[in-house]
Scaffold this active site. Structure first.
Site, mmCIF file in Angstrom:
data_model
loop_
_atom_site.group_PDB
_atom_site.id
_atom_site.type_symbol
_atom_site.label_atom_id
_atom_site.label_comp_id
_atom_site.label_asym_id
_atom_site.label_seq_id
_atom_site.Cartn_x
_atom_site.Cartn_y
_atom_site.Cartn_z
ATOM 1 C CG PHE A 138 -4.600 -2.852 -7.781
ATOM 2 C CD1 PHE A 138 -4.075 -1.632 -7.424
ATOM 3 C CD2 PHE A 138 -4.194 -3.401 -9.014
ATOM 4 C CE1 PHE A 138 -3.172 -0.965 -8.248
ATOM 5 C CE2 PHE A 138 -3.299 -2.736 -9.847
ATOM 6 C CZ PHE A 138 -2.789 -1.522 -9.452
ATOM 7 C CD GLU A 139 -0.969 -3.747 -3.640
ATOM 8 O OE1 GLU A 139 -0.675 -4.508 -4.560
ATOM 9 O OE2 GLU A 139 -0.490 -3.850 -2.506
ATOM 10 N N GLY A 140 -6.271 -3.472 -1.658
ATOM 11 C CA GLY A 140 -7.292 -3.073 -0.684
ATOM 12 C C GLY A 140 -7.983 -1.841 -1.232
ATOM 13 N NE ARG A 169 -3.801 -2.240 1.977
ATOM 14 C CZ ARG A 169 -4.325 -3.082 2.823
ATOM 15 N NH1 ARG A 169 -3.983 -3.047 4.102
ATOM 16 N NH2 ARG A 169 -5.197 -3.983 2.428
#
Lengths: 248, 597
Positions: free
Chosen positions: B406-408, B268
Site C-alpha cells: 500500500f501507499e504505492g 510514504r
C-alpha cells in the site's frame, strides 16, 4: 489547598544497569531514567484530589539536573508547578527527607503524596522520615485514599490482608500499586508543561546518617532442576533442600 | 524552488546524488528533543498498555474496540499531532510527527487504522480544505470524535489511480454533486464517519470530495479477509446516487490528483517511519528470545549463526532510522523556512513534502523491505516457536507484508524515483547533467591514487561518493540511449533506483555516525561505526551488482566495456572483517537484551 507530591527520577526497571567504577553508584551511561512508578500513583492521587477539592499541586524532586525530566513529566500529567531541590551529591534517605520537609514547610502544604519507595535504592523510608521531621501524620503503602474535611481514611496493605486507618491533616500518604490508574501525559499536557514554572533551589547540607559502602550485583540464580516426576525423587529433593539449599 | 532553499541547510530533493552533506546539518535520533521524546513515551505507554494487551481482540475485530481505542488516542492528542492548535490539535512540527509515527509503527493493525485516519484521512483537509471545511472537520478528526477514510483505489484502478471510474455529476440546480461508483480496499471503511473520495467530474476532471457516511446511497461491503493486519477494517464501499453539497468539493474541480499525490508523498514518508519503529520493536523481541532460549546447554544468542542475524538486523535498522530522520529533518527544515518567509502553514507542508518526494519514496521502499527482512529473521530466530501464535513473531511476520504494497507498491515507488529525477533534471530544477558530464570526463582520465582518506568512516564515505558517480554514469548513459522511452525499460529503472536507495541509506548512516562521533568522540560510537561499516561494506557490493544488471541490459561493445570499467572503479571498497564486526554488534545487543539506540 496546596498539595505537594514528591517524586524521584529512577532507572527504568527494564534497563540492565552496571555498577560504576567507584563501586558505590550505578553507571548512568545508556540507562534510561523514568518517573519512579510508585510516584506515578502519588502524582495521580494528588491530581485527583485537586480535581475534587480544588487547589494546586506542586511537585518536588531532589537531585541533579537530570531530575528536571521527571519534574517535567509530572507537569505534563497536570501538576501545576515544580520545585527542583538541587544537589549533585548522592544523599541518604534522611538528607532527602530533610530537604523535602524544609520545602514542604515553606510551601505551607498540609497534604503530601509520594511513592511508598523509589525503585532505585528501595529504602522505603523517605515518607515516614519526612512526616516525622514535620510532625505530620503519615499513612504508608496506601491502596485507597479518601479525604473528607480534615479526616483521611485509607486502606493500607499489611501482611496477608488490608488495614483501614483514619487520621487527620496534616498528613503524608505513601502510594502503593493499586491506589489508582495513573493518567498518561497527553500531548497537550506536554505542550502546556513547557510554560509551567520549575523553581530551582539549592539543598542545604545535611550530614549523612547512612554511608553507602559498596554496591554489588545480585548473584545469578542457578537454573531449576527436575529430579524426577514421582515420589521416588522425594529423598533426593529432601537431601538437596537440606544440604545444598540449606532451607530445611 | 532553488531560491527558497538558499538558506536551508539541507539539499534540494534528489540533490544528495550530486552534493555532499555536512553531518552537522543532519537530523539524527540523537537530536530528538526532550519534548518529542516525552510525546513518544506517551505513545509508547498507550501502545504497551492499551494495544499490546488486546492484540487478539483487535485482530478478531471485536465490535467497537478499534473505534474506542482511536477515541482514546484522540483524548491523548495522538490523532491531532499534526493538526494546528487553532483546530484543536497539537501543532507538532514534522520531526515530532516522525518520532510519533515511529512509535505508532509498533502497534500492528491499530497503527494502520491510526495512519489512515491521521495521514491520508486528515491531511487532505488540512492541506486543501477551505476555512469552513477545516473548522468543520479538523477539530473532530483531531479529537477522534470523527473517523476518516481515504478512498482512491477502485476495483479496476490501483496503481493507475487516475483511471478511476467513479463519477460526480452536478445537479441541475448546481447545488449538489451526485456520485456513483465503487471504492476498494478502504482502510477504516467499516467505521469511518467521513470519506476523502475521488471521482471524475464531467468525464475526466479528477476531483476530491468529502462525503459524510450518513449520506443516503452510501453502503459498506463486508470486511475483507486479509493475509495480515487483520484488525484493521478494510472494505469495499459503494456510492449509489450519493448526493453531496458543492461545499464538500475539496480543492478545485479537476485538481484532485494534486491532493491524491501530495498526500501520498507524506504518507510514504510516514510509512517509512512507522515500519522503522516496528522493526526496532521486533529486533528486541528476537534478542530477548535468543537470550532466553537455551539449546545444547547455552543461550542460542551465543551461537555465531544467531549473532549474525541479530547484528544484520541491527545494522539495517540503524541505517533505516538514520535515513528516516535525515529525511524528516530535511522536510521539517524546509517547512519551517517557508513558514518563516510567509508561506501559509498548509502550503509550506505541501511544498516541503513535494520537494523531498524522491527521498520519501526511497524511505517507503527501503523501510518496508527492511521490516520484511527483520520479521522473517525474527521468525527464524524463534525456530518452531516462530510459527506458533503463542509468540509475537508470527503476528509481526504477517502484519509486515502489506507495507510493500500500500501507499504505492514498491515497484511503483521505484519507478517514481527515477521518473522524478529525470523530470526534475529536464526542467532544470535539479542539475544532474553537469555532474554526469563531469563523470564522463573523469572516466577518460587516469584514476587518482592519492592518499587514503582519514577520519571516522572516511573510506566508507569516499566509497559512497564514488557509488553516486556510478549511478550518474549509468543513469546518464541509459537516458542518452533511450531518451523519452526510458520509462519502457522498467528493469533498468529498478536497478538504478536500487543503487540510489543504497547510496542514500549508506550516506545517511555515515552522517549519523559522524555527527555523533564529533559530539561524543570516536570511542563512544564504536557500535555505530561497526553497524555502519557492516552495512556499507555489503551495500557497495549490491550497488555493483545492480549496476552490472543495468549496464548489461542496454550497453554493447565499447560502451559496455567503458561502463563496466567505470562501475568497477566507482564501486571499490577494501574488504573488512564483517564477521568480527557482526560479533561485536551482536554482543552489545545481547548484553543490553534489547536494541536501544
Amino acid at each position: 489547598m496546596k498539595i505537594a507530591v514528591c517524586v524521584s527520577h529512577v532507572p527504568d526497571t527494564a534497563t540492565r544497569i552496571k555498577i560504576a567504577a567507584d563501586q558505590k553508584s550505578i553507571d548512568p551511561a545508556g540507562v534510561s531514567f523514568v518517573l519512579n512508578p510508585y510516584d506515578e500513583y502519588a502524582v495521580e492521587e494528588a491530581l485527583k484530589t485537586k480535581e475534587k477539592f480544588g487547589g494546586e499541586v506542586v511537585v518536588l524532586s531532589v537531585g541533579g539536573d537530570r531530575v528536571k525530566e521527571t519534574i517535567r513529566k509530572s507537569l505534563a500529567m497536570g501538576v501545576d508547578e515544580g520545585v527542583h531541590l538541587k544537589t549533585d551529591e548522592a544523599l541518604d534517605s534522611f538528607a532527602i527527607a530533610q530537604a523535602l520537609a524544609d520545602e514542604i514547610k515553606s510551601l505551607g502544604s498540609e497534604l503530601v503524596f509520594m511513592g511508598k519507595q523509589s525503585v532505585d535504592y528501595d529504602s522505603g523510608m523517605v515518607g515516614q522520615l519526612t512526616a516525622e521531621l514535620l510532625s505530620f501524620n503519615s499513612i504508608s503503602v496506601c491502596v485507597t485514599f479518601n479525604l473528607d474535611g480534615n479526616t483521611i481514611t485509607a486502606e493500607r496493605e499489611i501482611e496477608g490482608g488490608k488495614e483501614i486507618v483514619e487520621t487527620s491533616l496534616p498528613c503524608i500518604i505513601t502510594a502503593q500499586k493499586g491506589l489508582n490508574e495513573p493518567r498518561y501525559a497527553s500531548l497537550k499536557g506536554i505542550m502546556a508543561a513547557k510554560k509551567k514554572v520549575i523553581q530551582e533551589k539549592p539543598v542545604a547540607s545535611t550530614p549523612a546518617l547512612v554511608e553507602n559502602l559498596q554496591l554489588k550485583m545480585p548473584t545469578a540464580k542457578n537454573p531449576g532442576r527436575i529430579l524426577g516426576t514421582d515420589s521416588s525423587a522425594v529423598p533426593e529433593l529432601v537431601k538437596l533442600l537440606h544440604e545444598e539449599a540449606k532451607v530445611i | 524552488m532553488s531560491d527558497e532553499l538558499k538558506n536551508n541547510h539541507g539539499l534540494k530533493g534528489g540533490e544528495f546524488l550530486t552534493k555532499e552533506t555536512d553531518p552537522v546539518n543532519v537530523f539524527t535520533p540523537e537530536d530528538i528533543s526532550e519534548d518529542q521524546k516525552m510525546m513518544a513515551d506517551t505513545a509508547k505507554d498507550f501502545i504497551e498498555k492499551e494495544i499490546w494487551t488486546k492484540l487478539d481482540a483487535i485482530d478478531n475485530q471485536e465490535p467497537g474496540l478499534t473505534v474506542k481505542l482511536m477515541e482514546q488516542a484522540g483524548e491523548l492528542g495522538l490523532l491531532g499531532a499534526s493538526v494546528p492548535e487553532e483546530y484543536g490539535g497539537i501543532g507538532g512540527d514534522f520531526n515530532t510527527n516522525t518520532v510519533l509515527a515511529m512509535e505508532m509503527g509498533k502497534s500492528h493493525s491499530f497503527g494502520v487504522s491510526f495512519a489512515a485516519h491521521t495521514g491520508i484521512g486528515t491531511l487532505p483537509i488540512l492541506y486543501y480544505g477551505t476555512k469552513e471545511q477545516k473548522d468543520k472537520y479538523l477539530p473532530k478528526l483531531a479529537s477522534g470524535e470523527m473517523k476518516s477514510a481515504y478512498c482512491l483505489t477502485e476495483p479496476t484502478s490501483g496503481s493507475d489511480a487516475l483511471a478511476a471510474k467513479t463519477t460526480a455529476v452536478l445537479s441541475d440546480d448546481g447545488k449538489y454533486y451526485i456520485l456513483n461508483g465503487q471504492k476498494m480496499w478502504i482502510t477504516n471503511g467499516g467505521f469511518a464517519d467521513i470519506l476523502i473520495t475521488f471521482a471524475q467530474v464531467e468525464g475526466d476532471k479528477f476531483t476530491s470530495f468529502i462525503i459524510p457516511t450518513d449520506t443516503p446511497g452510501f453502503t459498506r461491503g463486508e470486511e475483507e479477509h486479509k493475509l495480515g493486519i487483520k484488525g484493521s477494517s478494510t472494505r469495499a464501499l459503494f456510492l449509489d446516487n450519493v448526493k453531496v453539497p458543492v461545499e464538500n468539493v475539496l480543492g478545485e474541480i479537476g485538481k484532485g490528483h494534486y491532493i491524491a499525490f501530495n498526500v501520498l508523498n507524506v504518507g510514504r514518508f510516514k510509512l517509512g517511519a512507522m515500519v522503522t519503529g516496528g522493526a526496532k520493536k521486533y529486533l528486541s523481541v528476537a534478542i530477548n528470545y535468543a537470550n532466553e532460549r537455551k539449546q545444547f546447554g547455552k543461550p542460542i544468542s551465543s551461537f555465531g549463526a544467531i549473532k549474525y542475524k541479530l547484528a544484520e538486523m541491527a545494522s539495517k535498522i540503524f541505517v533505516s532510522e538514520a535515513a528516516t530522520l535525515r529525511t524528516s529533518g530535511l522536510i521539517n527544515d524546509l517547512e519551517e523556512k517557508l513558514i518563516s518567509e510567509g508561506t501559509s502553514y498548509s502550503d509550506a507542508l505541501i511544498k516541503a513534502a513535494e520537494e523531498y518526494a524522491i527521498e520519501s519514496s526511497i524511505m517507503k521502499v527501503f523501510g518496508s523491505e527492511i521490516l520484511d527482512y527483520v520479521v522473517d529473521e525474527v521468525v527464524q530466530v524463534h525456530g518452531g516457536y516462530g510459527y506458533s501464535e503463542e509468540y509475537p513473531a508470527a503476528r509481526g511476520y504477517r502484519d509486515s507484508r502489506i507495507n510493500r504494497i500500500f501507499e504505492g507498491t514498491n515497484e511503483i515507488n521505484r519507478l517514481l524515483v527515477v521518473d522524478m529525477l529525470v523530470k526534475r533534471s529536464m526542467k532544470g530544477r535539479l542539475d544532474l547533467l553537469g555532474p554526469a558530464m563531469a563523470i564522463q570526463k573523469e572516466l577518460m582520465s587516469i584514476p587518482e591514487f592519492g592518499n587514503e582518506p582519514e577520519g571516522v568512516l572516511a573510506k566508507e564515505l569516499k566509497a559512497v561518493q564514488n557509488a553516486k558517480k556510478a549511478i550518474l554514469m549509468i543513469a546518464g548513459s541509459a537516458v542518452q540511449k533511450f531518451m523519452m522511452k526510458l520509462a519502457e525499460q522498467q528493469e533498468i529503472i529498478m536497478c538504478v533506483t536500487d543503487m540510489v536507495i543504497e547510496a542514500y541509506a549508506c550516506e545517511s548512516a555515515i552522517l549519523r555516525t559522524q555527527k555523533l562521533a564529533k559530539l561524543k568522540g570516536e570511542d563512544a560510537v564504536a557500535l555505530h561505526i561497526a553497524m555502519t561499516q557492516v552495512y556499507v561494506s555489503d551495500a557497495i557490493e549490491r550497488i555493483a551488482l545492480h549496476g552490472k544488471h543495468a549496464v548489461t541490459a542496454f550497453a554493447e561493445a565499447d560502451e559496455l566495456k567503458m561502463l563496466n570499467l567505470g562501475l568497477k572503479r566507482f564501486t571499490k571498497l577494501d574488504p573488512i572483517n564483517t564477521t568480527k564486526l557482526r560479533r561485536q554488534i551482536a554482543d552489545e545487543l545481547i548484553e543490553a537484551n534489547e536494541y536501544k539506540l
